[in-house]
Write an enzyme that holds these catalytic residues in place. Structure first.
Site, PDB file in Angstrom:
ATOM      1  N   ASP A 256       0.815  -1.207   0.000  1.00  0.00           N
ATOM      2  CA  ASP A 256       0.000   0.000   0.000  1.00  0.00           C
ATOM      3  C   ASP A 256       0.855   1.266   0.000  1.00  0.00           C
ATOM      4  O   ASP A 256       2.081   1.215   0.151  1.00  0.00           O
ATOM      5  CB  ASP A 256      -0.913   0.004   1.232  1.00  0.00           C
ATOM      6  CG  ASP A 256      -1.973  -1.082   1.165  1.00  0.00           C
ATOM      7  OD1 ASP A 256      -2.602  -1.220   0.103  1.00  0.00           O
ATOM      8  OD2 ASP A 256      -2.175  -1.779   2.175  1.00  0.00           O
TER       9      ASP A 256
ATOM     10  N   TYR B   2       7.137  -9.944   6.849  1.00  0.00           N
ATOM     11  CA  TYR B   2       6.999  -8.495   6.991  1.00  0.00           C
ATOM     12  C   TYR B   2       7.593  -8.076   8.333  1.00  0.00           C
ATOM     13  O   TYR B   2       7.513  -8.828   9.318  1.00  0.00           O
ATOM     14  CB  TYR B   2       5.529  -8.074   6.959  1.00  0.00           C
ATOM     15  CG  TYR B   2       4.918  -7.974   5.589  1.00  0.00           C
ATOM     16  CD1 TYR B   2       4.915  -6.767   4.888  1.00  0.00           C
ATOM     17  CD2 TYR B   2       4.323  -9.075   4.980  1.00  0.00           C
ATOM     18  CE1 TYR B   2       4.338  -6.669   3.632  1.00  0.00           C
ATOM     19  CE2 TYR B   2       3.748  -8.996   3.721  1.00  0.00           C
ATOM     20  CZ  TYR B   2       3.752  -7.781   3.053  1.00  0.00           C
ATOM     21  OH  TYR B   2       3.181  -7.691   1.811  1.00  0.00           O
TER      22      TYR B   2
END
Length: 247
Positions: free
Chosen positions: A52, A110
């Site tokens: 994003d 992540y």
């Protein structure tokens, strides 16, 4: 057609995410623009993760399709020389047309970075400065709520309502990184929903920092399967796509 697998790093601060969007700066658009400048030809790019706006990457994996037949190392060198300073192709190799970066993913890693003291200017783009200090042990307990297979409908954007929102998180670890003077939340799993990691981090940090909220509250929110729940979402700046492993 010729196919190349690339591992790409980028600072996502000035971009509206990975995926192409008309009239907006995106990572894919910057890569395609750089390719066209040096090779005078178009390239199609598909990434493993559609990060994003504001999210960074050290290990984004992409397949690049082009009519040009170029040595992979020459392509890497020439393409990098025409990219902006906040994007770098770390490696490039030929693959056959059967390779797809979104298939056969075994695990994505992540990392989310946050700090409890105001960060130095050169790292402030990559850490969330948390002003309300969380209880670290309580934070670990909060994060552990999400390990395993669950319906994460309460921790997605709400735009995923028609999709399967069941996901598996393999592990979540919290460590202090001395050289960064920051904490790192490392999350591993085969796939994630949009905003899922940031909503998990934001919710866990909120509960861990407030004595009036107990860990059981997170269990209730998870089971409610309501994406409109009001726990905050952690800022994009702290999130990094670290690596992707394939089967």
């Amino acid at each position: 057609m010729n196919y190349y697998k690339s591992i790409i790093a980028y600072d996502g601060t000035d971009y509206f995410g990975w995926q192409f969007q008309p009239d907006r700066a995106t990572i894919v658009q910057a890569l395609q623009d750089g390719f066209k400048k040096v090779f005078k030809s178009d390239v199609a790019i598909v990434g493993a993760s559609r990060t994003d706006a504001g999210v960074h990457a050290l290990g984004q994996v992409a397949v690049c399709r082009t009519e040009l037949d170029i040595d992979a190392q020459q392509l890497l060198w020439a393409w990098n020389n025409r990219l902006r300073k906040d994007i770098m192709i770390r490696s490039c190799e030929r693959v056959d047309e059967t390779f797809h970066p979104q298939r056969s993913v075994q695990q994505k890693t992540y990392r989310y970075y946050f700090c409890l003291e105001r960060p130095l200017p050169m790292v402030s783009r990559y850490q969330w400065y948390v002003r309300r200090e969380p209880d670290r042990e309580k934070l670990r307990t909060c994060l552990n709520v999400f390990v395993g297979t669950h319906d994460f409908r309460s921790f997605c954007t709400g735009d995923d309502m028609g999709d399967d929102t069941i996901r598996t998180i393999d592990s979540i670890n919290l460590d202090f990184i001395e050289c960064k003077n920051a904490y790192c939340i490392e999350i591993k799993g085969p796939s994630f929903l949009r905003y899922m990691i940031r909503r998990i981090v934001g919710a866990s940090m909120t509960v861990a920092a407030r004595g009036g909220l107990q860990v059981d509250y997170l269990h209730k929110v998870l089971l409610a399967k309501n994406p409109l729940q009001q726990l905050p979402t952690a800022p994009a700046k702290g999130l990094v796509l670290q690596s992707i492993v394939y089967t």
